[in-house]
Design a protein around this motif. Structure first.
Motif, PDB file in Angstrom:
ATOM      1  N   LYS A   1     -87.256 -46.847-147.578  1.00 19.66           N
ATOM      2  CA  LYS A   1     -85.991 -47.513-147.255  1.00 19.66           C
ATOM      3  C   LYS A   1     -85.909 -48.874-147.928  1.00 19.66           C
ATOM      4  O   LYS A   1     -86.914 -49.537-148.159  1.00 19.66           O
ATOM      5  CB  LYS A   1     -85.841 -47.686-145.743  1.00 19.66           C
ATOM      6  CG  LYS A   1     -85.636 -46.387-145.019  1.00 19.66           C
ATOM      7  CD  LYS A   1     -85.242 -46.617-143.600  1.00 19.66           C
ATOM      8  CE  LYS A   1     -85.001 -45.268-142.944  1.00 19.66           C
ATOM      9  NZ  LYS A   1     -84.532 -45.413-141.594  1.00 19.66           N
ATOM     10  N   LEU A   2     -84.679 -49.261-148.186  1.00 14.87           N
ATOM     11  CA  LEU A   2     -84.378 -50.568-148.748  1.00 14.87           C
ATOM     12  C   LEU A   2     -84.075 -51.514-147.595  1.00 14.87           C
ATOM     13  O   LEU A   2     -83.326 -51.171-146.673  1.00 14.87           O
ATOM     14  CB  LEU A   2     -83.168 -50.455-149.676  1.00 14.87           C
ATOM     15  CG  LEU A   2     -82.860 -51.633-150.568  1.00 14.87           C
ATOM     16  CD1 LEU A   2     -83.986 -51.861-151.574  1.00 14.87           C
ATOM     17  CD2 LEU A   2     -81.558 -51.391-151.313  1.00 14.87           C
ATOM     18  N   ASN A   3     -84.673 -52.708-147.611  1.00 15.48           N
ATOM     19  CA  ASN A   3     -84.492 -53.681-146.534  1.00 15.48           C
ATOM     20  C   ASN A   3     -83.896 -54.968-147.083  1.00 15.48           C
ATOM     21  O   ASN A   3     -84.567 -55.989-147.158  1.00 15.48           O
ATOM     22  CB  ASN A   3     -85.836 -53.964-145.849  1.00 15.48           C
ATOM     23  CG  ASN A   3     -86.403 -52.743-145.173  1.00 15.48           C
ATOM     24  OD1 ASN A   3     -85.721 -52.113-144.384  1.00 15.48           O
ATOM     25  ND2 ASN A   3     -87.631 -52.388-145.515  1.00 15.48           N
ATOM     26  N   LEU A   4     -82.633 -54.896-147.467  1.00 16.56           N
ATOM     27  CA  LEU A   4     -81.935 -56.087-147.955  1.00 16.56           C
ATOM     28  C   LEU A   4     -81.543 -56.965-146.776  1.00 16.56           C
ATOM     29  O   LEU A   4     -81.296 -56.464-145.667  1.00 16.56           O
ATOM     30  CB  LEU A   4     -80.677 -55.681-148.722  1.00 16.56           C
ATOM     31  CG  LEU A   4     -80.900 -54.987-150.053  1.00 16.56           C
ATOM     32  CD1 LEU A   4     -79.593 -54.404-150.578  1.00 16.56           C
ATOM     33  CD2 LEU A   4     -81.493 -55.950-151.069  1.00 16.56           C
ATOM     34  N   PRO A   5     -81.461 -58.286-146.972  1.00 15.24           N
ATOM     35  CA  PRO A   5     -80.997 -59.168-145.899  1.00 15.24           C
ATOM     36  C   PRO A   5     -79.599 -58.747-145.415  1.00 15.24           C
ATOM     37  O   PRO A   5     -78.732 -58.400-146.219  1.00 15.24           O
ATOM     38  CB  PRO A   5     -80.960 -60.548-146.555  1.00 15.24           C
ATOM     39  CG  PRO A   5     -81.873 -60.448-147.741  1.00 15.24           C
ATOM     40  CD  PRO A   5     -81.796 -59.024-148.192  1.00 15.24           C
TER      41      PRO A   5
END
Length: 128
Positions: free
Chosen positions: A79-83
């Motif tokens: 998964k991508l965990n962008l702010p």
């Protein structure tokens, strides 16, 4: 920004003056880690006031280059965990761009007055 899909369903009877429309809006995020791209896909459905009839739909995408995108990717969860604030900004830019695409695409049709209202991009429910 690009248009991915569109449809226009002519009403069976003429619309009244100043019709009221309901909008269905969905946003999807895709990533291309190799090229540091986040693709935000927005789909807008335009319905009559009671939501029984779908008059039209437009689906478009905005593609954003994000430097060091791999830094936000967790390979263990895939998964991508962008702010969160950054995601809200991407959604906001995409929704605003869709508003312009809709205005241009539906100009001269019975949906000319179907202008997407201002939407709070923080109000979306997240589906995983």
């Amino acid at each position: 920004m690009e248009i991915l899909d569109s449809c226009l369903n002519a009403p069976t009877t003429p619309l009244p003056p100043n019709p009221k429309f309901q909008f269905d809006l969905a946003i999807e995020h895709r990533i291309n880690l190799e090229n540091n791209l986040v693709i935000v896909i927005c789909k807008v459905g335009i319905r009559n006031e009671s939501k029984e009839t779908l008059f039209g739909e437009l689906r478009g995408s905005c593609i954003f280059f994000v430097e060091k995108l791999n830094d936000y990717f967790d390979p263990q969860t895939n998964k991508l965990n962008l702010p969160e604030d950054f995601v809200v900004t991407l959604n906001s830019v995409t929704i605003s761009s869709m508003r312009g695409l809709m205005f241009s695409f539906f100009r001269g049709t019975f949906l000319h007055q179907a202008v997407l209202p201002i939407i709070d991009p923080k109000s979306f429910e997240k589906n995983t």
